[in-house]
Design a protein around this motif. Sequence first.
Motif, PDB file in Angstrom:
ATOM      1  N   LYS A   1       5.594  -7.932   8.598  1.00 60.01           N
ATOM      2  CA  LYS A   1       5.112  -8.478   7.324  1.00 60.01           C
ATOM      3  C   LYS A   1       6.034  -8.082   6.172  1.00 60.01           C
ATOM      4  O   LYS A   1       6.324  -8.899   5.286  1.00 60.01           O
ATOM      5  N   LEU A   2       6.509  -6.843   6.182  1.00 64.62           N
ATOM      6  CA  LEU A   2       7.424  -6.391   5.127  1.00 64.62           C
ATOM      7  C   LEU A   2       8.751  -7.147   5.199  1.00 64.62           C
ATOM      8  O   LEU A   2       9.362  -7.459   4.174  1.00 64.62           O
ATOM      9  N   LYS A   3       9.182  -7.434   6.403  1.00 64.71           N
ATOM     10  CA  LYS A   3      10.412  -8.209   6.593  1.00 64.71           C
ATOM     11  C   LYS A   3      10.228  -9.634   6.075  1.00 64.71           C
ATOM     12  O   LYS A   3      11.082 -10.168   5.347  1.00 64.71           O
ATOM     13  N   ASN A   4       9.121 -10.256   6.411  1.00 66.15           N
ATOM     14  CA  ASN A   4       8.857 -11.627   5.967  1.00 66.15           C
ATOM     15  C   ASN A   4       8.679 -11.724   4.452  1.00 66.15           C
ATOM     16  O   ASN A   4       8.948 -12.770   3.856  1.00 66.15           O
TER      17      ASN A   4
ATOM     18  N   VAL B   1       0.854  -1.183   0.000  1.00 65.52           N
ATOM     19  CA  VAL B   1       0.000   0.000   0.000  1.00 65.52           C
ATOM     20  C   VAL B   1       0.894   1.238   0.000  1.00 65.52           C
ATOM     21  O   VAL B   1       2.118   1.142   0.152  1.00 65.52           O
ATOM     22  N   GLN B   2       0.280   2.406  -0.178  1.00 65.47           N
ATOM     23  CA  GLN B   2       1.055   3.643  -0.302  1.00 65.47           C
ATOM     24  C   GLN B   2       1.982   3.877   0.879  1.00 65.47           C
ATOM     25  O   GLN B   2       3.117   4.321   0.727  1.00 65.47           O
TER      26      GLN B   2
ATOM     27  N   TYR C   1       5.464   2.328   0.666  1.00 66.03           N
ATOM     28  CA  TYR C   1       6.449   3.061  -0.134  1.00 66.03           C
ATOM     29  C   TYR C   1       7.043   4.229   0.669  1.00 66.03           C
ATOM     30  O   TYR C   1       8.224   4.557   0.520  1.00 66.03           O
ATOM     31  N   ILE C   2       6.213   4.833   1.506  1.00 69.31           N
ATOM     32  CA  ILE C   2       6.723   5.892   2.388  1.00 69.31           C
ATOM     33  C   ILE C   2       7.735   5.299   3.365  1.00 69.31           C
ATOM     34  O   ILE C   2       8.800   5.876   3.609  1.00 69.31           O
ATOM     35  N   ILE C   3       7.413   4.134   3.914  1.00 69.95           N
ATOM     36  CA  ILE C   3       8.340   3.444   4.824  1.00 69.95           C
ATOM     37  C   ILE C   3       9.666   3.171   4.117  1.00 69.95           C
ATOM     38  O   ILE C   3      10.746   3.442   4.664  1.00 69.95           O
TER      39      ILE C   3
END
Length: 206
Positions: free
Chosen positions: A46-49, A7-8, A11-13
């Motif tokens: 979740k992004l790490k996984n 999600v948007q 991308y900010i992260i």
Amino acid sequence: MKNIRLVQRDYIIFNEIFRWKIITGKHICNLTGFTGQRACNQRLYKLKNAGFITRQKVLYGFPGIYKLTSKAKKLIAVPNYKEQIRLEQVFHDSKVLDTAIYFHHKYHIPFSDIATEKQLHSKDGFSNRKHRPDFIFSLDRKTNCVEVELTPKSKQRLEKNVLENFQNYHLQYWIIPDFKTKIYTNLSELQRGYPNIEIIELGEIN
């Protein structure tokens, strides 16, 4: 690795992780508008996984540091060079981000109006390693800079940096450990010749 729908905010992260030298989960929560740390941590997990970010523990007692993988760098179109974490700079670089968040809240500065040292060097070209402040920000159509100075430099080097900031920025904020240090004494003396110096104790940031 698990697939997730980006999600948007993701991308900010990614962009915030890339543009700061050091960033923790607490910083990311502040920078990206999560309502709470728990929700932020769950998304980072979740992004790490999914293989977009890594989390590294580099110092005992210090929170994990997030970095992008090549997969995430490709998505936001940034260079895929290997980034080294300088252990001797971890505390300083973390305080730089704490300070940016402080200025964001105190002066209502959008994070998009803050440019990091890393971004400034990127614009210069990394072969041109001239002095850059820790970050700069725009306020009332004027550009100001911030220096987090936790260990003393030689007076000659300090004055050189102060002079460059005086020539290039409206105000230069210096964040120092406290008003009892040699750093404060030297900056106070320089204030007489460079009246755009503002000195803030680190305790006010924390």
